[in-house]
Scaffold this active site. Structure first.
Site, PDB file in Angstrom:
ATOM      1  N   ARG A 210       0.800  -1.225   0.000  1.00 62.40           N
ATOM      2  CA  ARG A 210       0.000   0.000   0.000  1.00 62.40           C
ATOM      3  C   ARG A 210       0.834   1.276   0.000  1.00 62.40           C
ATOM      4  NH1 ARG A 210      -3.259  -2.894   4.408  1.00 62.40           N
ATOM      5  NH2 ARG A 210      -5.128  -3.673   3.352  1.00 62.40           N
ATOM      6  N   ARG A 250       4.872  12.277  16.507  1.00 61.38           N
ATOM      7  CA  ARG A 250       3.870  12.461  15.450  1.00 61.38           C
ATOM      8  C   ARG A 250       2.528  12.013  15.988  1.00 61.38           C
ATOM      9  NH1 ARG A 250       4.239   8.850  10.273  1.00 61.38           N
ATOM     10  NH2 ARG A 250       2.188   8.020  10.812  1.00 61.38           N
ATOM     11  N   GLU A 265      -3.417   7.413  16.049  1.00 60.27           N
ATOM     12  CA  GLU A 265      -2.142   6.862  16.497  1.00 60.27           C
ATOM     13  C   GLU A 265      -1.270   7.967  17.071  1.00 60.27           C
ATOM     14  OE1 GLU A 265       0.101   4.379  13.920  1.00 60.27           O
ATOM     15  OE2 GLU A 265      -1.404   2.802  13.872  1.00 60.27           O
ATOM     16  N   GLU A 267       2.711   8.403  17.440  1.00 56.56           N
ATOM     17  CA  GLU A 267       3.930   7.774  16.938  1.00 56.56           C
ATOM     18  C   GLU A 267       5.157   8.398  17.607  1.00 56.56           C
ATOM     19  OE1 GLU A 267       4.144   5.328  14.790  1.00 56.56           O
ATOM     20  OE2 GLU A 267       2.397   5.333  13.480  1.00 56.56           O
TER      21      GLU A 267
END
Length: 299
Positions: A210, A250, A265, A267
């Site tokens: 992907r 992040r 999320e 990160e």
């Protein structure tokens, strides 16, 4: 001048963002090398700072990776941060501490349990698309978006039966139209933001190809997005019992059903920082590296 190591995995030492960062830090007078994290020939004590970057094979060697982080002196981000952040059950900590996160259930293997979660979240189990992924993963590996609950449960059961923790989430429709917003911090300060296009196609199953779909567009994060991103970082600090001293962070956000930002999320381990997409981002990161070296003391 200080010796700086940028930690990578053997397959990603030629990553373009890694090379940009190496040059930006080198332009500030440091001796910068890219080192493979599981190379036994590397003496990590030789470096004034080791920065985790493209160690993207760690999910296949999770225990070994965490043991390595504990052995490396002057590591950023720190080993306790990495241990917490490499298992996505950290989302439970964020939610518990009041940070808005995407609804997530763990190790769901039967229809009744899925239906109970769907009811609690106010969604129709049969009309909802589901995302299933392992709690230890990078990118979209072993992740899929399912239009059928039976397929979602089959995927979740397979992860559980293999000894992994499975995550099940309702797919956030806003991602198809607006993508995810990644808010980037370096040295504790807001640096830049980008929009990441949707990666998961409905019902396609598990795929490992992907990356070519990823479309990145620079953006300016809204006040609401920055506020939620900072709330996530404060919650992380509270969960870990104090200041995190993060070199980089992040926070990936999506728009929930009411349009308000939710964390999908956080990160803190080895995120892409999208440095090539924003003017000055690599230089800001390099300056933060210098500040970290100065705070730790040079070797």
């Amino acid at each position: 001048m200080a010796r700086i190591a940028l930690a990578s995995s053997a397959s990603y030492v030629d990553d373009s963002e890694l090379d940009l960062l190496r040059r930006a830090v080198g332009n500030l007078g440091h001796d910068v090398t890219v080192e493979v994290w599981d190379d036994d020939a590397v003496d990590w004590h030789d470096f004034a700072l080791t920065v985790i970057r493209t160690t993207w094979d760690y999910t296949d060697h999770h225990d070994e990776f965490l043991a390595w982080t504990r052995r490396v002196p002057r590591l950023r981000n720190r080993s306790d941060v990495i241990a917490w952040n490499t298992h996505k059950t950290y989302l439970r900590d964020l939610a518990r501490l009041g940070c808005p996160v995407i609804p997530t259930a763990w190790d769901v293997t039967d229809q009744d349990t899925l239906a109970k979660h769907a009811e609690a979240w106010g969604v129709d189990a049969d009309a909802t698309e589901w995302v299933v992924k392992p709690a230890v993963s990078a990118g979209s590996r072993d992740t899929a978006r399912w239009t059928d609950t039976d397929d979602a449960l089959t995927h979740s059961r397979a992860l559980v039966e293999s000894g992994r923790t499975a995550m099940l989430q309702p797919y956030v429709d806003s991602v198809d139209a607006h993508g995810e917003t990644a808010v980037l911090f370096v040295g504790g300060e807001l640096s830049h933001a980008v929009v990441k296009g949707a990666m998961l196609a409905p019902g396609e199953g598990i795929r490992d190809d992907r990356d070519s779909r990823e479309k990145i567009t620079p953006t300016t994060a809204s006040d609401a997005q920055v506020d939620v991103a900072r709330r996530a970082l404060r919650a992380a600090g509270e969960a870990l019992g104090g200041g995190l001293d993060l070199l980089y962070a992040r926070v990936d956000l999506v728009a929930g059903p009411d349009g308000a930002p939710q964390v999908i999320e956080l990160e803190l381990t080895e995120p892409s920082l999208f440095l090539p997409y924003v003017d000055g981002a690599a230089e800001r990161f390099a300056s933060a590296v210098t500040s970290a070296v100065n705070s730790l003391g040079r070797v």
